[in-house]
Design an enzyme around this catalytic site. Structure first.
Site, PDB file in Angstrom:
ATOM      1  N   GLU A 166      -6.355  23.141 101.219  1.00  0.00           N
ATOM      2  CA  GLU A 166      -5.110  23.898 101.343  1.00  0.00           C
ATOM      3  C   GLU A 166      -4.474  24.331 100.021  1.00  0.00           C
ATOM      4  O   GLU A 166      -3.368  23.883  99.677  1.00  0.00           O
ATOM      5  CB  GLU A 166      -4.079  23.097 102.148  1.00  0.00           C
ATOM      6  CG  GLU A 166      -4.544  22.725 103.542  1.00  0.00           C
ATOM      7  CD  GLU A 166      -3.430  22.078 104.380  1.00  0.00           C
ATOM      8  OE1 GLU A 166      -2.438  21.630 103.796  1.00  0.00           O
ATOM      9  OE2 GLU A 166      -3.564  22.035 105.604  1.00  0.00           O
ATOM     10  N   GLU A 350      -8.742  20.262 110.265  1.00  0.00           N
ATOM     11  CA  GLU A 350      -7.560  19.486 110.665  1.00  0.00           C
ATOM     12  C   GLU A 350      -6.900  20.172 111.844  1.00  0.00           C
ATOM     13  O   GLU A 350      -6.768  21.398 111.857  1.00  0.00           O
ATOM     14  CB  GLU A 350      -6.497  19.417 109.544  1.00  0.00           C
ATOM     15  CG  GLU A 350      -6.823  18.494 108.414  1.00  0.00           C
ATOM     16  CD  GLU A 350      -5.727  18.457 107.353  1.00  0.00           C
ATOM     17  OE1 GLU A 350      -4.538  18.658 107.689  1.00  0.00           O
ATOM     18  OE2 GLU A 350      -6.083  18.244 106.188  1.00  0.00           O
TER      19      GLU A 350
END
Ligand code: LGS
Length: 446
Positions: A166, A350
């Site tokens: 991320e 995720e």
């Protein structure tokens, strides 16, 4: 309930990250990370929570792998703490740190669990922050050096590697708004940190091709942006928000360019980057990892510097972290990735939710129907994307354990396994038992 089929070899797993579960941050010769420093700075985390103990996974790793096996996990995504490996960030290798992850990987393999290793899940060695961190152009070399240390130690036993987790969150939280380590707040620093992170990604993939023989990819958090109205202002705001979160990292990694909206958003803070940098950033990737939690219904506002924000949906369902539950967004997003970037293999690296969980009941049961419902609908949305032709290779639930949610401390529980932070006892919630069945039936029981 209709029977769903997932592709052969589709991997069912769960994810964690080093700072969030390990504890013992300074054990066995490790150096401090920016998160250790940040959490020890008064006022930076809720209740002053730190990762000093977390889930004590650094000492309980063997039991945790046993738990994964009992749940039937086929894959486990975890991250390596860079400052355990290179305590000063570069140079000297701390063998005890390498050995910790080497033992973990062996234990996973012995239990039939495939490791997915993330090199960088936000815990930069503090020694490198002192040299400018991601603002220093040398960070690309530092990261490639650290990656190479890990590839030499583990490639072959680890067959799926992730460079960064991320980059958007790292820069938006760590450099623009300051809620995450290293806590900077500068519109002028943010593009530089973003660009250097992507150069580091490119350099680490390049180094992997010299040493490694398996697969490497990038993990991004992306969410679909839907305009709140059809006004010209909201349409333009949605386009900016989409470019900022969804294209800022995938475009350079896969197409070798940045979306033009970034110049509009950052103005004079957005430099003209050298073509050679973009060449370094664009490397052949084996897969893209997608972290998905929510969508955003976007409207124009005066927020700095994006001038766009999410509008709360009065009829929406929200999780404990205030994010709207919107499974269809995951299908939309995966189809968008395929349309924009072509047929690249994808993993859901995720997906999950924090909800209020009741205390562990007599007999060791934790009822978490809302999490179960969230997971069921989102895995269904993944299936819909597969039906629409997306090449999705696996699903990693966030998270295996309740853990340290960064600046929010221990207040938000994302685990399918409850952790009692007083005793470190682990108790699988109803969602874990449910997920075990999904895995055992390869998605048919969904
Ligand atoms: O624990 C983190 C999870 C939890 O929710 C994990 O370490 C990160 O990789 C990841 O960022 N995680 C996460 N992200 C959800 C982001 C949703 C943002 C929605 C903002 C709406 C206002």
């Amino acid at each position: 309930m209709s029977q769903r089929t997932f592709p052969d070899g589709f991997l069912w797993g769960a994810a964690t990250a080093a700072h969030q579960i390990e504890g013992s941050p300074m054990a066995d010769g490790a150096g401090p990370s920016i998160w250790t420093r940040f959490a020890h700075t008064p006022g930076m985390t809720l209740n002053g929570d730190t990762g000093d103990v977390a889930c004590d996974h650094y000492r309980r790793w063997k039991d945790d792998v046993k738990l994964m096996r009992e749940l039937g996990l086929q894959a486990y995504r975890f991250s390596v703490s860079w400052s355990r490996i290179h305590p000063e960030g570069t140079g000297r290798v701390n063998q005890a740190g390498v050995d910790f992850y080497s033992r973990l990987v062996d234990e996973l393999l012995e239990n039939g669990i495939e490791p997915l290793l993330t090199l960088y899940h936000w815990d930069l060695p503090a020694a490198l922050e002192d040299r400018g961190g991601w603002l220093n152009r040398d960070s690309a070399d530092w990261f490639a050096e650290y990656g190479s240390t890990m590839y030499r130690a583990l490639d072959g036993r680890v067959k799926k590697w992730v460079t960064l987790n991320e980059p958007w969150v790292i820069t938006d939280g760590g450099y623009l708004h300051g809620a995450l380590a290293p806590g900077h707040r500068s519109k002028y620093e943010t593009p530089i940190a973003s660009h250097n992170l992507m150069r580091a990604h490119g350099a680490a993939v390049k180094a992997y091709r010299d040493i490694g023989k398996h697969e490497i990819g990038l993990v991004v958090n992306i969410e679909p942006k839907y305009p709140a109205s059809d006004s010209a202002e909201d349409t333009a705001a949605t386009k900016r928000a989409h470019a900022y979160m969804n294209e800022q990292y995938l475009d350079p990694a896969l197409l070798g360019r940045y979306p033009p909206e970034l110049k509009e958003i950052f103005g004079d803070a957005w430099p003209d980057w050298a073509a050679a940098d973009l060449e370094l950033i664009r490397q052949q990737l084996d897969f893209i990892g997608i972290n998905y939690y929510t969508r955003s219904v976007t409207q124009a506002n005066d927020s700095y510097p994006l001038k766009a924000g999410a509008v709360r949906q009065p009829l929406g369902t929200y999780t404990e972290t205030g994010w709207e539950v919107y499974p269809k967004g995951l299908t939309d997003l995966l189809v968008w990735v395929k349309e924009r970037y072509g047929d690249i293999p994808m993993y859901i690296t995720e997906n999950g939710a924090a909800f209020f969980d009741p205390p562990v009941a007599e007999g060791g049961r934790v009822r978490d129907p809302l999490r179960m419902d969230y997971l069921q609908k989102h895995i269904g949305a993944v299936h819909d994307a597969i039906q629409a032709g997306c090449d999705i290779r696996g699903y990693m639930l966030w998270s295996l354990l309740d853990n340290l949610e960064w600046s929010l401390g221990y207040s938000k529980r994302f685990g399918m396994v409850h952790v009692n932070y007083g005793t470190q006892e682990r108790t699988p919630k109803d969602s874990a038992r449910w997920y075990s069945k999904v895995i055992a039936s390869h998605g048919a029981s969904l």
